[in-house]
Design a protein around this motif. Structure first.
Motif, mmCIF file in Angstrom:
data_model
loop_
_atom_site.group_PDB
_atom_site.id
_atom_site.type_symbol
_atom_site.label_atom_id
_atom_site.label_comp_id
_atom_site.label_asym_id
_atom_site.label_seq_id
_atom_site.Cartn_x
_atom_site.Cartn_y
_atom_site.Cartn_z
ATOM 1 N N UNK A 314 0.986 -0.955 0.490
ATOM 2 C CA UNK A 314 0.287 0.583 -0.029
ATOM 3 C C UNK A 314 0.693 1.363 -0.052
ATOM 4 N N UNK A 315 2.016 0.998 0.537
ATOM 5 C CA UNK A 315 2.823 2.178 0.666
ATOM 6 C C UNK A 315 3.352 2.911 -1.115
ATOM 7 N N UNK A 316 3.765 2.349 -1.800
ATOM 8 C CA UNK A 316 4.169 2.646 -2.548
ATOM 9 C C UNK A 316 2.684 2.035 -3.739
ATOM 10 N N UNK A 317 2.123 1.310 -3.816
ATOM 11 C CA UNK A 317 1.770 1.266 -4.893
ATOM 12 C C UNK A 317 1.022 2.816 -5.569
ATOM 13 N N UNK A 318 0.406 3.109 -4.484
ATOM 14 C CA UNK A 318 -0.741 3.720 -5.229
ATOM 15 C C UNK A 318 -0.157 5.538 -6.051
ATOM 16 N N UNK A 319 1.123 4.887 -6.215
ATOM 17 C CA UNK A 319 1.564 6.429 -6.644
ATOM 18 C C UNK A 319 1.799 6.111 -7.853
ATOM 19 N N UNK A 320 1.322 4.642 -8.580
ATOM 20 C CA UNK A 320 1.844 4.077 -10.428
ATOM 21 C C UNK A 320 1.237 4.993 -10.611
ATOM 22 N N UNK A 321 -0.034 5.133 -10.241
ATOM 23 C CA UNK A 321 -1.702 5.341 -11.507
ATOM 24 C C UNK A 321 -1.322 7.141 -11.933
ATOM 25 N N UNK A 322 -0.724 7.412 -10.785
ATOM 26 C CA UNK A 322 -1.157 9.190 -10.508
ATOM 27 C C UNK A 322 0.467 9.474 -12.030
ATOM 28 N N UNK A 323 1.426 8.602 -11.531
ATOM 29 C CA UNK A 323 2.765 9.256 -12.088
ATOM 30 C C UNK A 323 2.329 9.532 -13.954
ATOM 31 N N UNK A 324 1.865 7.829 -14.127
ATOM 32 C CA UNK A 324 1.552 7.434 -16.033
ATOM 33 C C UNK A 324 0.813 8.436 -16.018
ATOM 34 N N UNK A 325 -0.190 9.177 -15.280
ATOM 35 C CA UNK A 325 -1.903 10.175 -15.383
ATOM 36 C C UNK A 325 -0.777 11.302 -16.184
ATOM 37 N N UNK A 326 0.127 12.226 -14.650
ATOM 38 C CA UNK A 326 1.192 13.099 -15.394
ATOM 39 C C UNK A 326 1.777 13.167 -16.342
ATOM 40 N N UNK A 327 2.491 11.691 -16.474
ATOM 41 C CA UNK A 327 3.556 11.903 -18.037
ATOM 42 C C UNK A 327 2.833 12.021 -19.222
ATOM 43 N N UNK A 328 1.654 11.493 -19.335
ATOM 44 C CA UNK A 328 0.536 11.624 -20.397
ATOM 45 C C UNK A 328 0.406 12.992 -20.247
ATOM 46 N N UNK A 329 -0.268 13.457 -19.698
ATOM 47 C CA UNK A 329 -0.824 14.679 -19.395
ATOM 48 C C UNK A 329 0.056 15.960 -19.788
ATOM 49 N N UNK A 330 2.292 15.821 -19.397
ATOM 50 C CA UNK A 330 2.407 16.612 -19.928
ATOM 51 C C UNK A 330 3.113 16.455 -20.841
ATOM 52 N N UNK A 331 3.178 14.873 -21.830
ATOM 53 C CA UNK A 331 3.873 14.747 -22.790
ATOM 54 C C UNK A 331 2.336 15.167 -24.209
ATOM 55 N N UNK A 332 1.735 16.216 -23.433
ATOM 56 C CA UNK A 332 0.357 16.515 -24.800
ATOM 57 C C UNK A 332 0.020 17.624 -25.020
ATOM 58 N N UNK A 333 -0.426 17.904 -25.966
ATOM 59 C CA UNK A 333 -0.694 19.469 -26.381
ATOM 60 C C UNK A 333 -1.804 19.625 -25.547
ATOM 61 N N UNK A 334 -2.087 21.153 -25.027
ATOM 62 C CA UNK A 334 -4.379 21.533 -24.170
ATOM 63 C C UNK A 334 -4.791 21.374 -24.500
ATOM 64 N N UNK A 335 -4.537 21.266 -26.613
ATOM 65 C CA UNK A 335 -6.079 21.490 -27.131
ATOM 66 C C UNK A 335 -6.374 19.042 -27.725
ATOM 67 N N UNK A 336 -5.633 17.852 -26.755
ATOM 68 C CA UNK A 336 -5.333 16.700 -27.219
ATOM 69 C C UNK A 336 -5.621 16.590 -25.720
ATOM 70 N N UNK A 337 -5.683 17.277 -24.243
ATOM 71 C CA UNK A 337 -5.438 16.412 -22.734
ATOM 72 C C UNK A 337 -6.660 15.170 -22.824
ATOM 73 N N UNK A 338 -8.349 15.997 -23.404
ATOM 74 C CA UNK A 338 -9.577 14.553 -22.867
ATOM 75 C C UNK A 338 -9.398 13.562 -24.346
ATOM 76 N N UNK A 339 -8.963 13.845 -24.634
ATOM 77 C CA UNK A 339 -8.354 12.826 -25.840
ATOM 78 C C UNK A 339 -7.450 11.804 -25.795
ATOM 79 N N UNK A 340 -6.503 12.265 -24.949
ATOM 80 C CA UNK A 340 -5.620 11.428 -24.913
ATOM 81 C C UNK A 340 -4.992 10.650 -23.177
ATOM 82 N N UNK A 341 -6.311 11.787 -22.914
ATOM 83 C CA UNK A 341 -6.519 11.036 -21.538
ATOM 84 C C UNK A 341 -7.774 9.731 -21.380
ATOM 85 N N UNK A 342 -7.988 10.517 -22.682
ATOM 86 C CA UNK A 342 -9.393 9.359 -23.113
ATOM 87 C C UNK A 342 -8.592 7.959 -22.950
ATOM 88 N N UNK A 343 -8.210 8.166 -24.233
ATOM 89 C CA UNK A 343 -7.400 6.913 -24.269
ATOM 90 C C UNK A 343 -6.103 5.557 -23.575
#
Length: 401
Positions: A314-343
């Motif tokens: 439990x101590x470290x498992x919960x950091x995995x998904x937020x970090x992946x989501x953050x990396x995807x968001x930071x590597x996406x353009x503002x107008x594609x956030x919904x599309x990319x996060x949806x994918x």
């Protein structure tokens, strides 16, 4: 963090509460309808497979028409589906309700898009961590509410039925729906250009997304981490109940522990770690602890040992998904956030479907000890995902600010 962020965080919490109420009872509810382990795994899977196709459509439509209307549609689907499931008179109705919830799903990805709209890049990882903590807080309260609902139902016409948890879940989802309608402003500033083809709803992005620079590799990593995690989630409950001989009350306490430790890590933990580590380093650490924990869990069939390993998990498992989501968001353009996060949510959903199916066919309910096999398998596969993510890190890494 601004007011809009805290509104969507509150909505995410209530929505997660609605979702986590079902976690302790879905397996048991399936067995109430005389479903065997393989059939019950399909009950998990049908929701995920439906969400796989629906999420990119909802994500793309949120880029076209705004976040708020799509969040309303998605939450309304959850309300209707859970009320149907809670009053189901047959397994067929239950399966249809789970399909309906999945096909109207996608509220998590739209909420993530709202967060991307209202936060700056330097605050993005922290914001996704807080949003993850909202889910974790739901993990604390959801199972407890589920247990209370079951106890109260004993004195109603529902009797000893896990359907009561679905009814409560639908009611709570309705609260999130009302908050969205009356309090959440539209956050999308620049709407994506409408396609000339009405049927261009983004399903092609499920394939082309894999070829997006930086994004594609993160989608693969997200799918693989979700696949291995959901092998664990399906096997965890029967292992805990049948192998180490616990009951639904102690199962609820386990989920409470997962939630408490998850909230601590996703609020204080991630903020402290970001001061010393890059986002990818936190991701690697989370995957390492997750893989080791999975492999250790079934080694000794003792409840005290199992709880200790689950604390480590439990101590470290919960950091995995937020970090992946953050990396995807930071590597996406503002107008594609919904599309990319949806994918991204779509690939996570399909992993939610395959993981339980794999686990369901690995176990043999006539041999309770076989419920440990998916845990070993999940541990080995998670470690392989860690190696893969490490070798590909140069293609998606960003520096923390």
């Amino acid at each position: 963090m601004n007011r809009k962020f805290w509104i969507i965080a509150l909505i995410s919490f209530i929505n997660s509460l609605s979702f986590t109420i079902l976690i302790p009872v879905l397996y048991l509810y399936g067995r109430q309808f005389k479903l065997d382990d393989s059939q019950t795994s399909l009950l998990f899977a049908i929701y995920a497979f439906a969400q796989f196709f629906a999420t990119p459509i909802i994500g793309k439509l949120s880029d076209r028409f705004g976040r708020k209307p799509l969040l309303i549609v998605s939450l309304a689907g959850t309300v209707i589906a859970n009320l149907m499931a809670g009053t189901a008179a047959s397994a067929a109705v239950l399966f249809f309700a789970r399909f309906l919830d999945g096909i109207t799903g996608g509220n998590a990805s739209v909420a993530q898009a709202v967060i991307s709209d209202v936060t700056t890049p330097e605050n993005r990882a922290k914001a996704f961590g807080i949003n993850g903590a909202a889910f974790g807080l739901g993990f604390i309260l959801g199972p407890a509410i589920s247990l209370i609902a079951q106890k109260v139902a004993l004195n109603t016409p529902l009797g000893k039925s896990f359907g009561a948890s679905f009814l409560v879940s639908g009611t709570i989802a309705a609260i999130a729906l009302l908050l969205t309608i009356f309090f959440l402003p539209e956050t999308l500033k620049i709407k994506a250009q409408k396609s000339q083809n009405f049927f261009d709803l983004g399903l092609d992005k499920l394939i082309t997304g894999l070829y997006m620079p930086k994004i594609g590799i993160l989608l693969v990593i997200n799918f693989l981490t979700g696949l291995t995690f959901n092998m664990f989630t399906f096997a965890f409950q029967p292992y805990f109940l049948q192998v180490i001989k616990q009951n639904s009350d102690t199962l609820t306490l386990m989920f409470l522990m997962f939630g408490v430790l998850g909230v601590i890590m996703q609020t204080l933990g991630i903020s402290l770690m970001l001061k010393r580590l890059q986002i990818v380093q936190i991701l690697f650490l989370g995957l390492l602890i997750r893989s080791v924990s999975f492999a250790l869990m079934p080694i000794w069939e003792n409840v005290y040992y199992f709880v200790v390993v689950c604390i480590l998990f439990s101590l470290l498992n919960s950091v995995v998904q937020p970090m992946i989501s953050a990396l995807i968001s930071l590597n996406s353009s503002p107008e594609e956030q919904g599309t990319v996060l949806g994918i991204n949510s779509s690939y996570l959903s399909i992993s939610n479907g395959f993981g339980p199916v794999i686990a369901g066919f690995v176990v043999n309910q006539n041999n309770p000890h076989s419920y440990g096999y998916p845990l070993y398998l999940a541990g080995i596969c998670t470690f392989l995902v860690l190696i893969f993510a490490f070798l590909k890190r140069q293609s998606y890494a960003v520096k923390s600010s």
